[in-house]
Design an enzyme around this catalytic site. Structure first.
Site, PDB file in Angstrom:
ATOM      1  N   ARG A 286       0.810  -1.226   0.000  1.00 35.12           N
ATOM      2  CA  ARG A 286       0.000   0.000   0.000  1.00 35.12           C
ATOM      3  C   ARG A 286       0.846   1.279   0.000  1.00 35.12           C
ATOM      4  O   ARG A 286       0.405   2.324   0.444  1.00 35.12           O
ATOM      5  CB  ARG A 286      -0.981   0.007   1.177  1.00 35.12           C
ATOM      6  N   LYS A 308       0.549  11.089 -10.843  1.00 32.15           N
ATOM      7  CA  LYS A 308      -0.344  10.132 -11.498  1.00 32.15           C
ATOM      8  C   LYS A 308       0.477   8.950 -12.005  1.00 32.15           C
ATOM      9  O   LYS A 308       1.523   9.134 -12.622  1.00 32.15           O
ATOM     10  CB  LYS A 308      -1.079  10.786 -12.666  1.00 32.15           C
ATOM     11  N   GLU A 350       4.688  18.446 -25.720  1.00 40.79           N
ATOM     12  CA  GLU A 350       4.094  18.810 -24.432  1.00 40.79           C
ATOM     13  C   GLU A 350       4.507  20.222 -24.024  1.00 40.79           C
ATOM     14  O   GLU A 350       3.718  20.962 -23.437  1.00 40.79           O
ATOM     15  CB  GLU A 350       4.491  17.798 -23.356  1.00 40.79           C
ATOM     16  N   LYS A 392       3.087  23.085 -14.932  1.00 44.73           N
ATOM     17  CA  LYS A 392       2.443  21.857 -14.469  1.00 44.73           C
ATOM     18  C   LYS A 392       2.421  21.787 -12.946  1.00 44.73           C
ATOM     19  O   LYS A 392       1.417  21.374 -12.353  1.00 44.73           O
ATOM     20  CB  LYS A 392       3.142  20.620 -15.035  1.00 44.73           C
ATOM     21  N   GLU A 402      -7.173  15.836  -9.811  1.00 44.78           N
ATOM     22  CA  GLU A 402      -7.854  16.001 -11.098  1.00 44.78           C
ATOM     23  C   GLU A 402      -9.366  16.122 -10.927  1.00 44.78           C
ATOM     24  O   GLU A 402     -10.143  15.444 -11.586  1.00 44.78           O
ATOM     25  CB  GLU A 402      -7.504  14.828 -12.020  1.00 44.78           C
ATOM     26  N   ARG A 406      -7.238  20.811 -13.206  1.00 41.54           N
ATOM     27  CA  ARG A 406      -6.161  19.991 -13.769  1.00 41.54           C
ATOM     28  C   ARG A 406      -6.523  19.407 -15.130  1.00 41.54           C
ATOM     29  O   ARG A 406      -5.642  18.998 -15.900  1.00 41.54           O
ATOM     30  CB  ARG A 406      -5.812  18.882 -12.779  1.00 41.54           C
ATOM     31  N   ASN A 410      -4.980  18.015 -20.047  1.00 45.15           N
ATOM     32  CA  ASN A 410      -5.370  17.017 -21.037  1.00 45.15           C
ATOM     33  C   ASN A 410      -5.672  17.624 -22.401  1.00 45.15           C
ATOM     34  O   ASN A 410      -6.227  16.940 -23.278  1.00 45.15           O
ATOM     35  CB  ASN A 410      -6.593  16.239 -20.542  1.00 45.15           C
ATOM     36  N   HIS A 413      -5.273  15.597 -25.522  1.00 44.11           N
ATOM     37  CA  HIS A 413      -5.086  14.204 -25.129  1.00 44.11           C
ATOM     38  C   HIS A 413      -6.301  13.315 -25.391  1.00 44.11           C
ATOM     39  O   HIS A 413      -6.153  12.091 -25.409  1.00 44.11           O
ATOM     40  CB  HIS A 413      -4.716  14.124 -23.649  1.00 44.11           C
ATOM     41  N   HIS A 417      -4.795  10.186 -26.900  1.00 43.15           N
ATOM     42  CA  HIS A 417      -4.816   8.854 -26.298  1.00 43.15           C
ATOM     43  C   HIS A 417      -5.524   7.844 -27.195  1.00 43.15           C
ATOM     44  O   HIS A 417      -5.157   6.658 -27.242  1.00 43.15           O
ATOM     45  CB  HIS A 417      -5.502   8.900 -24.927  1.00 43.15           C
ATOM     46  N   HIS A 429       3.948   9.459 -28.033  1.00 42.19           N
ATOM     47  CA  HIS A 429       2.918  10.182 -27.285  1.00 42.19           C
ATOM     48  C   HIS A 429       2.841  11.645 -27.728  1.00 42.19           C
ATOM     49  O   HIS A 429       1.748  12.166 -27.986  1.00 42.19           O
ATOM     50  CB  HIS A 429       3.219  10.114 -25.793  1.00 42.19           C
TER      51      HIS A 429
END
Length: 525
Positions: A286, A308, A350, A392, A402, A406, A410, A413, A417, A429
């Site tokens: 954990r 993330k 990016e 960022k 998010e 935030r 994206n 994206h 994606h 990417h």
């Protein structure tokens, strides 16, 4: 011969702990004036106070400190009351003196939980701390060249701030105020000592790396191997690292190594590596402490920042993951040397995105730099990286999970994606994001949300930097199906991040079919 750093401050401010970390990072010796006093006097400090009183103790202290300042070239921590003596204050002139500052409540908490006996605050710690601050505050401020706050921060972050001041001309530190304690993103070259600071106090260390950066892994093993048991593990290259099978192999390797919560995981590689290892670290027991060492431009400005983690599924990219905060992100720009140009341009996409969504100065830097924008030794790329990381970090700090703002990260994206899901082998990417940004610009322009020419401006900037702006080989039906799994979808309605202008993000929900048609037409479909 002169000291590299001198720490002063109230009892409990963390001078000994932080000083030790800084010395370790600098590769030099650390000395505490209280230890030197006991060695010189042959008595403990409580014994000196009992026999000679505070006046006698201060005389011994002043002599010991003055000798250390002259004949010592390491890091020195002074007792809380050292600045009360005029000769000590005079001796400190011209040295790099750091005041570590914490509020009274924090000092009392630390002092009352410490096993160290401090004669001056043993009785009535709250009252004594308040009195000592009144007596000493002005003397601390007058003696220090630099002041560093230590309230509620892990010692490693305070040490990192001190080191950034020592190396302020060569190194950048961006703070991300993420839960639970935040972390630093360090940008520079030759960050070996920073890695030692980040890993200080860990038990065994598990180094995970991509095969193409095996040389970097060897360097890390050498840096950490003197003080720790270090185990290494190679992941597959690229997106294969983000498969179920790779994560299971990582978990099994952690188990075989008996990696406990007192251990630490270091991830070295590009975004796929840091995403996958981050997810494994967040779920093993954990949560085991994690240090990220991104080795690609994309990793440095995007995937390694923001807490993330993610792995891919047959349904799409990053659909399984977690929010997990690293203890440090180390961006050694020297790792960019030798990267293929296509890989660098993928990261540049990016950076350009940040210019559109938040900081137009980034676009000015990119457009005026020419070929220098791909050279880590040149200032334009360093400036673009710094500004991108700051964008960022600021957005992530304001919305760590998010839940709102935030989403702007994206931009481009949603389609990006989808392209990656449909074409995982042949597209990077950043290339997919470049096409996705043109798609989003056309969507906004067609819907009347952005000015005329907005799509063409995106095409111009991305294309000028060697990035694709169309995707005529794509399968529109497959892309539309993949976009239905985008994480921004709500109540089965598609939501796109679009821009009304530079730095003016909006969300467009369930666009009209004709606007979707216009957006696909803009990318050649």
């Amino acid at each position: 011969m002169s000291v590299k750093a001198v720490f002063i401050g109230m009892p409990g401010a963390g001078k000994t702990t932080v000083g030790g970390l800084v010395a370790q990072a600098l590769g030099c010796e650390f000395k505490d004036s209280d230890d030197l006093i006991e060695e010189t006097a042959g008595r403990t400090i409580p014994e000196i106070f009992a026999a000679d009183g505070e006046k006698g103790f201060r005389a011994i202290e002043a002599r010991v400190i003055q000798e250390a300042l002259v004949g010592y070239d390491g890091v020195l921590s002074l007792g809380g009351g050292a600045v009360l003596t005029a000769s000590t204050r005079e001796a400190l002139r011209g040295h790099p003196v750091f005041l570590l500052n914490a509020d009274n409540d924090e000092l009392v908490r630390r002092l009352t939980s410490s096993s160290i006996i401090r004669p001056l605050v043993r009785d009535d710690p709250e009252g004594r701390v308040a009195t000592l601050r009144r007596e000493r505050e002005d003397l601390y401020r007058a003696s220090a060249r630099y002041t560093v706050e230590s309230d509620g921060r892990p010692a490693r972050r305070v040490a990192r701030k001190v080191l950034s001041i020592i190396d302020q001309l060569e190194q950048l530190v961006v703070e991300v105020e993420d839960e639970p304690t935040g972390y630093d993103v360090v940008v520079g070259t030759g960050l070996g000592r920073d890695l030692r600071v980040a890993c200080q106090g860990a038990g065994s260390i598990f180094v995970c790396y991509a095969p193409e950066v095996a040389k970097r892994k060897d360097e890390v093993m050498e840096i950490l191997g003197h003080d720790h048991e270090v185990i290494s593990f190679a992941l597959p290259s690229g997106e294969e690292a983000k498969s179920y099978e790779s994560v299971i192999r990582l978990w099994n390797a952690f188990g075989e190594a008996k990696l406990g919560r007192d251990g630490l995981i270091v991830a070295i590689g590009g975004g796929a590596t840091t995403d996958s290892v981050g997810f494994a670290a967040s779920t093993w027991l954990r949560g085991v402490p994690l240090v990220l060492v991104p080795t690609t431009l994309l990793g440095m400005v995007d995937t390694a920042i923001g807490s993330k983690t993610g792995v891919n599924t047959p349904s799409g990219t990053n659909l399984v993951g977690s929010f997990y905060t690293p203890i440090e992100v180390l961006c050694d720009l020297g790792h960019l040397e030798g990267l293929p140009e296509r890989e660098l341009r993928s990261g540049l996409a990016e950076i350009i995105k940040y210019g559109f969504i938040a900081d137009r100065r980034v676009l000015d830097i990119v457009e005026s730099a020419g070929s220098d924008i791909l050279d880590y030794r040149k200032q334009p790329l360093r400036d673009a990286i710094e500004r991108s990381i700051r964008v960022k970090a600021e957005i992530v700090s304001s919305d760590p999970h998010e839940e709102g703002r935030r989403e702007v990260l994206n931009y481009g994206h949603t389609l990006g994606h989808a392209i990656e899901a449909c074409d995982p082998e042949d597209i990077r990417h950043g290339e997919a994001v470049s096409i996705g940004c043109v798609f989003a610009a056309a969507l906004a322009e067609s819907a009347g949300m952005a000015p005329q020419g907005w799509t063409q401006e995106h095409r111009r900037v991305f294309a000028a930097n060697g990035l694709p702006v169309a995707y005529p080989q794509g399968d529109r039906a497959a892309l539309e199906e993949a976009m239905t799994l985008d994480k921004k979808v709500r109540d089965h309605q598609q939501r796109f991040v679009v821009l009304a202008d530079y730095g003016r993000p909006q969300v467009l929900s369930q666009p009209a079919p004709e606007h979707i048609d216009a957006a696909f037409a803009a990318i050649g479909l």
